[in-house]
Write a protein that holds these residues in place. Sequence first.
Motif, mmCIF file in Angstrom:
data_model
loop_
_atom_site.group_PDB
_atom_site.id
_atom_site.type_symbol
_atom_site.label_atom_id
_atom_site.label_comp_id
_atom_site.label_asym_id
_atom_site.label_seq_id
_atom_site.Cartn_x
_atom_site.Cartn_y
_atom_site.Cartn_z
ATOM 1 N N LYS A 102 79.855 23.482 80.735
ATOM 2 C CA LYS A 102 80.590 23.189 79.514
ATOM 3 C C LYS A 102 81.429 21.935 79.732
ATOM 4 O O LYS A 102 82.085 21.816 80.772
ATOM 5 C CB LYS A 102 81.508 24.384 79.190
ATOM 6 N N PRO A 103 81.432 21.017 78.797
ATOM 7 C CA PRO A 103 82.284 19.830 78.960
ATOM 8 C C PRO A 103 83.758 20.210 79.068
ATOM 9 O O PRO A 103 84.206 21.196 78.457
ATOM 10 C CB PRO A 103 82.029 19.031 77.671
ATOM 11 N N ILE A 104 84.505 19.431 79.798
ATOM 12 C CA ILE A 104 85.942 19.674 79.945
ATOM 13 C C ILE A 104 86.622 19.740 78.581
ATOM 14 O O ILE A 104 87.483 20.590 78.347
ATOM 15 C CB ILE A 104 86.577 18.570 80.825
ATOM 16 N N LEU A 105 86.215 18.863 77.652
ATOM 17 C CA LEU A 105 86.870 18.812 76.349
ATOM 18 C C LEU A 105 86.653 20.085 75.527
ATOM 19 O O LEU A 105 87.410 20.351 74.593
ATOM 20 C CB LEU A 105 86.386 17.592 75.555
ATOM 21 N N ASP A 106 85.641 20.864 75.881
ATOM 22 C CA ASP A 106 85.360 22.110 75.156
ATOM 23 C C ASP A 106 85.842 23.362 75.907
ATOM 24 O O ASP A 106 85.711 24.475 75.402
ATOM 25 C CB ASP A 106 83.850 22.261 74.918
ATOM 26 N N THR A 107 86.359 23.174 77.113
ATOM 27 C CA THR A 107 86.725 24.314 77.965
ATOM 28 C C THR A 107 88.079 24.882 77.551
ATOM 29 O O THR A 107 89.062 24.143 77.427
ATOM 30 C CB THR A 107 86.751 23.885 79.442
ATOM 31 N N THR A 108 88.124 26.195 77.353
ATOM 32 C CA THR A 108 89.364 26.861 76.959
ATOM 33 C C THR A 108 90.098 27.406 78.189
ATOM 34 O O THR A 108 89.526 27.492 79.291
ATOM 35 C CB THR A 108 89.064 28.049 76.036
ATOM 36 N N GLU A 109 91.331 27.812 77.988
ATOM 37 C CA GLU A 109 92.079 28.435 79.077
ATOM 38 C C GLU A 109 91.388 29.724 79.515
ATOM 39 O O GLU A 109 91.327 30.035 80.708
ATOM 40 C CB GLU A 109 93.503 28.731 78.640
ATOM 41 N N ALA A 110 90.841 30.470 78.550
ATOM 42 C CA ALA A 110 90.126 31.706 78.895
ATOM 43 C C ALA A 110 88.900 31.404 79.756
ATOM 44 O O ALA A 110 88.601 32.135 80.716
ATOM 45 C CB ALA A 110 89.715 32.449 77.624
ATOM 46 N N ASP A 111 88.159 30.334 79.436
ATOM 47 C CA ASP A 111 87.021 29.911 80.267
ATOM 48 C C ASP A 111 87.495 29.624 81.690
ATOM 49 O O ASP A 111 86.916 30.091 82.673
ATOM 50 C CB ASP A 111 86.379 28.626 79.722
ATOM 51 N N SER A 156 82.636 21.505 85.719
ATOM 52 C CA SER A 156 83.984 21.344 86.291
ATOM 53 C C SER A 156 84.563 22.674 86.765
ATOM 54 O O SER A 156 85.122 22.748 87.861
ATOM 55 C CB SER A 156 84.924 20.712 85.263
ATOM 56 N N THR A 157 84.422 23.746 85.967
ATOM 57 C CA THR A 157 85.054 25.012 86.355
ATOM 58 C C THR A 157 84.202 25.804 87.340
ATOM 59 O O THR A 157 84.741 26.641 88.065
ATOM 60 C CB THR A 157 85.365 25.891 85.135
ATOM 61 N N TYR A 158 82.894 25.529 87.383
ATOM 62 C CA TYR A 158 82.041 26.225 88.361
ATOM 63 C C TYR A 158 82.205 25.594 89.739
ATOM 64 O O TYR A 158 82.632 26.261 90.688
ATOM 65 C CB TYR A 158 80.576 26.194 87.917
ATOM 66 N N ALA A 159 81.909 24.305 89.848
ATOM 67 C CA ALA A 159 82.096 23.626 91.141
ATOM 68 C C ALA A 159 83.576 23.656 91.537
ATOM 69 O O ALA A 159 83.917 23.856 92.704
ATOM 70 C CB ALA A 159 81.594 22.193 91.058
ATOM 71 N N GLY A 160 84.458 23.473 90.549
ATOM 72 C CA GLY A 160 85.891 23.508 90.833
ATOM 73 C C GLY A 160 86.349 24.869 91.321
ATOM 74 O O GLY A 160 87.175 24.973 92.228
ATOM 75 N N GLY A 161 85.784 25.921 90.730
ATOM 76 C CA GLY A 161 86.160 27.266 91.138
ATOM 77 C C GLY A 161 85.615 27.660 92.498
ATOM 78 O O GLY A 161 86.219 28.456 93.214
#
Length: 251
Positions: A102-111, A156-161
């Motif tokens: 998911k693009p960073i611009l579309d990522t929510t806090e819940a995501d 971003s949140t997968y590799a980042g996580g």
Amino acid sequence: MSTHTLEGKNVLIAGGGKNLGGLISRQAAEAGANVAIHYNSESSRTAAEETLSAVEAAGRKGVILSGDLSTPENVEKLFADAEAAIGKLDVAVNTVGKVLRKPILDTTEADYDAMFDINSKAAYFFIKEAGKQLRDGGKVITIVTSLLAAFTDGYSTYAGGKSPVEHFTRAAAKEFADRGISVTAIAPGPMDTPFFYGQETPERVEFHKSQAMGNQLTQIEDIAPIVRFLATEGWWITGQTLFANGGYTTR
């Protein structure tokens, strides 16, 4: 210290019911281990039961256990229940992960929270509990991702996580070393499992294939033997992230 089999060892596999975790469970039993198989949700139960049947068919003791590992108390309970069922644990493998493109611009806090709870927090407390509960000479292995060495969009949140797990692994390798416990991470390339295809277009799938030997995705059969190696004669490897991806990427 080195041994080529898992004969008489007790192994806990988080996410051990299906896909890569299921194969690791089966191969551990074939190598002589008793296996505690964790699954996350009711939708995975049938696959976990089939994997348990394969473990028992190999003549080994097995158990299936469920729980949301993003809560540390559930991780503690998982280790306690696994030990109660199959005995003091020697090897703990965490294959649990959640993928999101998911693009960073579309990522929510819940995501963000959901991704870091599964990929980072659960991994941290799994390593912590393994350090408390494993026998001396044990092995802790976490599955991460080759995206830790890739430069791409959308993850971003997968590799980042997953990326903090490298640092958890290195610290734990130092902290658990006096007990002879090896701590490693394996970073597969894009894997030929349902987790991958839900995130990608057919064109991107072809691109990912083109980046590895033989124009193919990583197969679970490519990764499971590396887990077995690290759990046996590969014990001298510790604090490392192994990029097992057919040349997809490195650093």
